[in-house]
Design a protein around this motif. Structure first.
Motif, mmCIF file in Angstrom:
data_model
loop_
_atom_site.group_PDB
_atom_site.id
_atom_site.type_symbol
_atom_site.label_atom_id
_atom_site.label_comp_id
_atom_site.label_asym_id
_atom_site.label_seq_id
_atom_site.Cartn_x
_atom_site.Cartn_y
_atom_site.Cartn_z
ATOM 1 N N SER A 297 0.837 -1.187 0.000
ATOM 2 C CA SER A 297 0.000 0.000 0.000
ATOM 3 C C SER A 297 0.881 1.249 0.000
ATOM 4 O O SER A 297 1.990 1.241 0.539
ATOM 5 C CB SER A 297 -0.924 0.021 1.216
ATOM 6 N N TRP A 298 0.375 2.318 -0.577
ATOM 7 C CA TRP A 298 1.116 3.567 -0.624
ATOM 8 C C TRP A 298 0.165 4.733 -0.860
ATOM 9 O O TRP A 298 -0.974 4.550 -1.289
ATOM 10 C CB TRP A 298 2.198 3.553 -1.711
ATOM 11 N N LYS A 299 0.673 5.925 -0.586
ATOM 12 C CA LYS A 299 -0.088 7.156 -0.817
ATOM 13 C C LYS A 299 0.890 8.289 -1.064
ATOM 14 O O LYS A 299 1.942 8.375 -0.417
ATOM 15 C CB LYS A 299 -0.973 7.487 0.392
ATOM 16 N N LEU A 300 0.543 9.187 -2.010
ATOM 17 C CA LEU A 300 1.365 10.340 -2.329
ATOM 18 C C LEU A 300 0.504 11.592 -2.244
ATOM 19 O O LEU A 300 -0.624 11.610 -2.742
ATOM 20 C CB LEU A 300 1.956 10.210 -3.739
ATOM 21 N N ASN A 301 1.054 12.602 -1.605
ATOM 22 C CA ASN A 301 0.339 13.870 -1.429
ATOM 23 C C ASN A 301 1.203 15.022 -1.914
ATOM 24 O O ASN A 301 2.367 15.133 -1.539
ATOM 25 C CB ASN A 301 -0.039 14.082 0.040
ATOM 26 N N LEU A 302 0.618 15.866 -2.763
ATOM 27 C CA LEU A 302 1.256 17.096 -3.223
ATOM 28 C C LEU A 302 0.413 18.253 -2.698
ATOM 29 O O LEU A 302 -0.772 18.367 -3.033
ATOM 30 C CB LEU A 302 1.335 17.142 -4.750
#
Length: 903
Positions: A297-302
């Protein structure tokens, strides 16, 4: 800032090379006549004075002092100095001694100490404190320049070698405090600190500190430290940094965002919210954060924030990620990909005089809230709404223009509604028949006003999974609507206000709907019949239900298609409304109650509209629905964005009666004739209508609403709907009044009762004028008060009760569909440092608790502890965090959490 302070103090010390120095063009400073003890002058050469020179045992006057040469390095800025006890000039050794609350001021630079000594021969200045009779240090050196200051136990500096030394230096840098046992400066202005620590705790003995044995400071460049360790209450922790490099550049600074770490039973070990911050300029920044789990699982936030004073400000956030819940070899394993985009933009009112632009965008996948959001309010929200709008007012005209984009998404059903664009052109009300120059009495025709509203709209409804597919454009609906209302007002019998209104609507479409019947199409339709059987067993009557499935073959189908081509439709209506107010007052000369007042606001209106479903207008067509020759009427605009003209003639009267009850009582604490009003019933309203042109069911439902407030605390709201007609055994409404069949005025169809109240203790103070933190931080707190803990309110409790009863008559007998809930929230300060918040509710119908949240907050002076717990529902979770209060040390924390997918 600390480096600039140290350099400033060096400049100050340099300025003391010669006491009372001036430019060479000025005469020497006149020395003050102060006592000088003979034994304080070490005379090694008795020939230092001529025979004609007399040394007075009490004082040395100005004429008897030798004249000193002016140094070529003398500064041309005035210096003032003073001491509470004495100032001693050692002329032989060329020293100046300042005793007792000594101070030296040069411009904006100030130096204070109990004792200050300047040695001209060594070119060295020294400042230090002393101990009082109890052995306590007093008058330790203190340096100040503008708003910056720091203190030390002793200070010294040599002008020849350009080297200096300070011991036990304490200074404040932003939110933090720095202390060093020793600080040395070399000839290159580089600083070296020994046994230095940093803390944001303002306690005399800090509760925590980050300590390093060696620190090197290069002015205006960077700070380099050796191994640094975290101490909590003088207890060393295992948290050690091998080295540290900190830039000293001003303004925004780029750097690494440290992640939090932990383990999720379902997702594996993780690093969360780690990344990099880019301080691009004073107007915009960018933060890139990411989460990563060992099970994929992963998540990226800009995230970016931008602001320009007196112009605009806003925030942009883009999130996308993947959740692998469980083990891939397990049957329960599933994987989802989600995204969420948010953007808020606000324009300052003074940015543009006649126009404005604003944006508030929230869109994403329906499962994002369930997989990634842990905030209670966001989790319970099942609708995402967005809007982007631009408006412009045309100067010196009655026209204004707006263009907007809107978006609404139901996260439960996954249905998305998008309007892009929607353009409105509005004209404020004008009075075309009004005379430009007023002469005499205003005529009735001068009050006739008209306005205009034009609306162009493009809209589409689609599932969020197909939002970026080609079907998005296939489902677009568009149209233009024009509306012109014309109205006026007049008085009848002085107290009755009449308002006639004429409305004209016109619709423009690029497509219309066409339906045809295909008799060759066959399909089977299965339906279920429920058969009720009633039998008697002894004295007991029983009822059984039996379901029987049946299948019918349906012949023929209705085909529908959209026909391209411009088509216009028009409709109009007329209304006349009248209203007035009636007052009833009952007064009492004695007693606590002095008057009762009843205000009645009756309103009657007449509405007329022709039947636009008739063939002469051409807006409705007929289509065959079966081979039996059954036909149905449909509107050729039924699939368009505006529904178009309506079928059915209207010639109706609407009426409503609103009541208000008030009581005037004598004020309790006033012996004069002052009174106060108490609202007994704020509103009690009845409304209905009767359509003379309808062929059946001419009377509409009767609506009844009421509201009041008891003791200025408890708010009561009541709404109900009654039908004047009866129903048959299947629940179908009959064209027969309830009074004719059951001798009842009306039949209850729905009722709702709401009771809400809140109680709180008195506020201990207003914290809106606090000076703590930066201006941006204080503004963020004031704009988001619900997200912060307010210890100024000792306790607050809110209670809400709601009862909703809907009557169903599908079986011929009334059945109650009841919803009954009780919601409550409690905020309480258990101690001055402990605060608890509990939100819960109870469903009386299902006998179950509503989603409950329990939050605890502990103020630990320079730290804080939070515990958030959701014990029930589909989003069970808990989170325990201890972190430093300072915004500079937000990564200094201990965290433990479990989300819903971990249970």
């Amino acid at each position: 800032m600390t480096i600039r302070l140290l350099i400033s103090i060096i400049c100050l010390i340099c300025s003391l090379q010669v006491w009372g120095q001036r430019k060479t063009t000025r005469p020497p400073k006149k020395l003050p006549e102060v006592p000088v003890k003979i034994d304080s002058i070490a005379i090694e050469d008795t020939n230092a004075f001529t025979d004609s020179t007399k040394i007075d045992s009490l004082s040395i006057t100005e004429e008897k002092l030798p004249e000193l040469d002016i140094s070529s390095d003398a500064l041309d800025e005035d210096i003032s100095y003073d001491a509470a006890d004495s100032i001693i000039y050692d002329i032989v050794n060329e020293k100046i001694y300042l005793y007792g609350n000594a101070k030296v001021i040069k411009g904006s630079i100030e130096l204070y100490a109990e004792n200050i000594q300047f040695d001209y021969l060594k070119q060295e200045v020294t400042a230090q404190g002393t101990k009082d009779s109890l052995g306590n240090w007093i008058g330790q050196p203190f340096f100040k320049e503008g708003d910056e200051s720091f203190g030390a136990e002793s200070m010294s500096y040599n002008f020849k070698s350009k080297k200096g030394k300070l011991s036990q230096v304490i200074t404040q840098e932003g939110e933090g405090f720095i202390r060093s046992e020793q600080v040395r400066k070399n000839e290159y202005d580089e600083m070296f600190g020994k046994h230095t620590y940093y803390t944001t705790c303002n306690h005399e003995h800090p509760h925590f500190r980050i300590e390093s044995k060696k620190v090197k400071i290069i002015p205006n460049e960077l700070i380099v430290t050796g191994p640094a360790k975290l101490f909590i209450d003088d207890v060393p922790t295992p948290l050690v940094l091998p080295f540290g490099i900190f830039p000293l550049t001003e303004g925004r600074r780029s750097g690494i965002i440290l992640p939090s770490y932990g383990r999720s039973p379902q997702l594996g070990y993780y690093l969360k919210s780690g990344g990099f911050y880019f301080g691009m300029s004073d107007y915009v920044d960018l933060a890139i954060r990411g989460d990563i789990y060992t099970r994929g699982s992963w998540k990226l936030n800009l995230a970016s924030a931008y602001s320009k004073r007196y112009k605009y400000n806003g925030r942009v956030s883009v999130n996308f990620g993947k959740i692998n819940n469980g083990d891939i070899i397990q049957k329960e394993f599933y994987s989802t990909r989600d995204f969420r985009v948010s953007w808020s933009h606000t324009e300052a009112p003074q940015a543009h005089l006649n126009s404005s632009f604003s944006a508030n965008v929230n869109l994403g996948t329906s499962s994002y809230s369930r997989n990634f959001i842990t905030n209670n309010n966001d989790y319970l929200t099942n609708t995402l709404n967005s809007s982007i709008s631009y408006s412009h007012t045309m100067p010196r005209t009655p026209f204004n223009f707006t263009a907007a984009f809107s978006h609404s998404q139901n996260t439960r059903t996954g249905i998305v509604n998008v309007t892009l664009p929607e353009i409105n052109l509005n004209m404020q009300k004008i009075y075309p028949l009004k005379r430009k120059t007023k002469k005499g009495k205003t005529q009735w025709f001068e009050k006739i006003g008209m306005s205009y509203r034009g609306n162009l709209r493009n809209s589409v409804q689609i599932a969020d999974s197909l939002f970026f597919s080609n079907q998005l454009f296939d489902n677009v609906r568009n149209g233009i609507k024009h509306n012109v209302p014309i109205n006026t007002s007049f008085n009848v019998l002085k107290y009755i206000t009449g308002t006639p209104t004429f409305n004209y609507d016109e619709y423009w479409y690029s497509k219309t709907t066409e339906k045809t019947f295909d008799p060759t199409y066959l399909y089977e339709h299965t339906y279920i019949d429920v058969i009720d059987t009633i039998y008697l067993d002894g004295d007991t009557l029983y009822t059984t239900n039996q379901e029987i499935a049946s299948t019918d073959t349906i012949f023929g189908s209705i085909n529908e298609r959209l026909v391209s081509g411009f088509k216009a439709a028009r409709q109009f209506n007329f209304s006349l409304s009248t209203s007035t107010r009636l007052y009833g007052i009952m007064q009492f000369k004695k007693g606590f109650v002095r008057a009762l007042r009843h205000v009645v606001r009756p309103s009657v209106s007449y509405n007329w509209r022709p039947d636009f479903g008739s063939d002469k207008f051409g807006y409705f067509q007929t289509v065959e629905t079966s081979e039996a020759g059954v036909f149905d009427k449909y509107s050729i605009f039924e699939d368009q964005i505006f529904t178009g003209p309506q079928t059915g003639k209207i010639s109706s009267i609407s009426f409503s009666v609103d009541n208000n009850f008030e009581m005037k009582v004598k004020a309790k604490k006033d012996t004069s004739s002052e009174f106060r009003k108490i609202k007994l019933l704020e509103s009690l309203r009845l409304s209905s209508s009767y359509n003379f042109a309808a062929d059946s069911l001419k009377m509409s439902n009767i609506s009844m609403t009421a509201r009041t407030t008891i003791l200025n605390k408890i708010k009561l709201n009541y709404t109900s709907t009654f039908s004047p007609y009866s129903v048959d055994k299947t629940g179908r409404t009959l064209d027969k009044y309830e009074w004719a069949l059951n001798k009842k005025l009306a039949r209850l169809t729905r009722m709702n009762i709401g009771i809400n109240t809140s109680f709180s203790s008195s506020t201990r103070g207003n914290n809106q004028n606090s000076t703590r933190g930066s201006a941006e931080e204080r503004e963020d707190v004031l704009n988001n008060l619900d997200n912060f803990i307010d210890f100024k309110i000792p306790w607050k409790i809110s209670i809400g009760y709601n009862l909703d009863i809907a009557k169903s008559y599908t079986t011929g007998l009334p059945e109650n569909i009841v919803t009954q809930t009780l919601n409550t929230s409690l905020d309480i300060n258990i101690t001055p440092k402990w605060r608890a918040n509990i939100r819960t509710g109870y469903d009386f119908v299902n006998n179950a608790l509503a989603r409950t949240t329990v939050d605890f907050y502990r103020d630990l002076h320079c730290w804080n502890m939070t515990f958030n717990w959701v014990p029930n529902g589909n989003a069970k979770r808990y989170e325990f965090v201890i972190r430093a209060n300072s915004s500079l040390l937000q990564d200094l924390k201990l965290q433990r959490r479990r989300d819903w997918f971990d249970f």
